[in-house]
Design a protein around this motif. Sequence first.
Motif, mmCIF file in Angstrom:
data_model
loop_
_atom_site.group_PDB
_atom_site.id
_atom_site.type_symbol
_atom_site.label_atom_id
_atom_site.label_comp_id
_atom_site.label_asym_id
_atom_site.label_seq_id
_atom_site.Cartn_x
_atom_site.Cartn_y
_atom_site.Cartn_z
ATOM 1 N N LYS A 42 0.841 -1.202 0.000
ATOM 2 C CA LYS A 42 0.000 0.000 0.000
ATOM 3 C C LYS A 42 0.876 1.251 0.000
ATOM 4 C CE LYS A 42 -4.163 -1.931 1.448
ATOM 5 N NZ LYS A 42 -4.427 -3.005 0.630
ATOM 6 N N THR A 43 0.240 2.383 -0.246
ATOM 7 C CA THR A 43 0.980 3.647 -0.335
ATOM 8 C C THR A 43 1.376 4.173 1.037
ATOM 9 O OG1 THR A 43 -0.995 5.031 -0.172
ATOM 10 C CG2 THR A 43 -0.337 4.282 -2.398
ATOM 11 N N ARG A 44 2.314 5.096 1.013
ATOM 12 C CA ARG A 44 2.755 5.766 2.238
ATOM 13 C C ARG A 44 1.567 6.470 2.883
ATOM 14 N NH1 ARG A 44 7.270 10.426 1.805
ATOM 15 N NH2 ARG A 44 5.653 11.417 0.574
ATOM 16 N N ALA A 45 0.753 7.162 2.080
ATOM 17 C CA ALA A 45 -0.414 7.885 2.604
ATOM 18 C C ALA A 45 -1.381 6.932 3.309
ATOM 19 C CB ALA A 45 -1.121 8.635 1.479
ATOM 20 N N HIS A 46 -1.566 5.746 2.740
ATOM 21 C CA HIS A 46 -2.447 4.750 3.359
ATOM 22 C C HIS A 46 -1.953 4.395 4.765
ATOM 23 C CE1 HIS A 46 -4.782 1.046 3.912
ATOM 24 N NE2 HIS A 46 -3.645 0.517 4.332
ATOM 25 N N TRP A 47 -0.665 4.111 4.879
ATOM 26 C CA TRP A 47 -0.129 3.668 6.169
ATOM 27 C C TRP A 47 -0.083 4.801 7.187
ATOM 28 C CZ3 TRP A 47 -0.931 -0.971 7.090
ATOM 29 C CH2 TRP A 47 -0.819 -1.945 6.104
ATOM 30 N N ILE A 48 0.206 6.013 6.749
ATOM 31 C CA ILE A 48 0.208 7.136 7.690
ATOM 32 C C ILE A 48 -1.200 7.336 8.243
ATOM 33 C CG2 ILE A 48 0.472 9.649 7.870
ATOM 34 C CD1 ILE A 48 2.899 9.340 5.983
ATOM 35 N N ALA A 49 -2.205 7.260 7.382
ATOM 36 C CA ALA A 49 -3.596 7.399 7.832
ATOM 37 C C ALA A 49 -3.982 6.260 8.771
ATOM 38 C CB ALA A 49 -4.533 7.445 6.629
#
Length: 129
Positions: A42-49
């Motif tokens: 998954k994307t970086r944005a996905h994991w940060i969220a």
Amino acid sequence: FEKLCVALNLPLADDARFATNPARVENARLLKRLIEAVTLDKTRAHWIAKLGAAGIPSGPIQNVAQAMRDPQILARNMVVDVLDRNGRPAFKAAGNPIKMSAHADPATRGHVPDLDESREAILKELGFA
């Protein structure tokens, strides 16, 4: 660690190799591979969220160009414009990292003085003129 395991859907919290911080340090290479196997999909944005929603402090790893455009860095005047003699931005520089409410934190710095430009003022301030 338990929150991270839940957020990543990794059943490691009860694994003896990762039960304590010293055990996780001892098995760091394996733990890194297990986490990477999950997070690379998954994307970086996905994991940060997802981590933020789980109450796990996190943020992106940025290169210099990304950091220089980061909204928080800019809002805190951590990057400032250095002005030329005509008051126009000449280049970017690091802002003052120390923030105190009783002191101004300008988003610009005055021009860089020429060699010896401030000599008289400095000597006078030091009591030599």
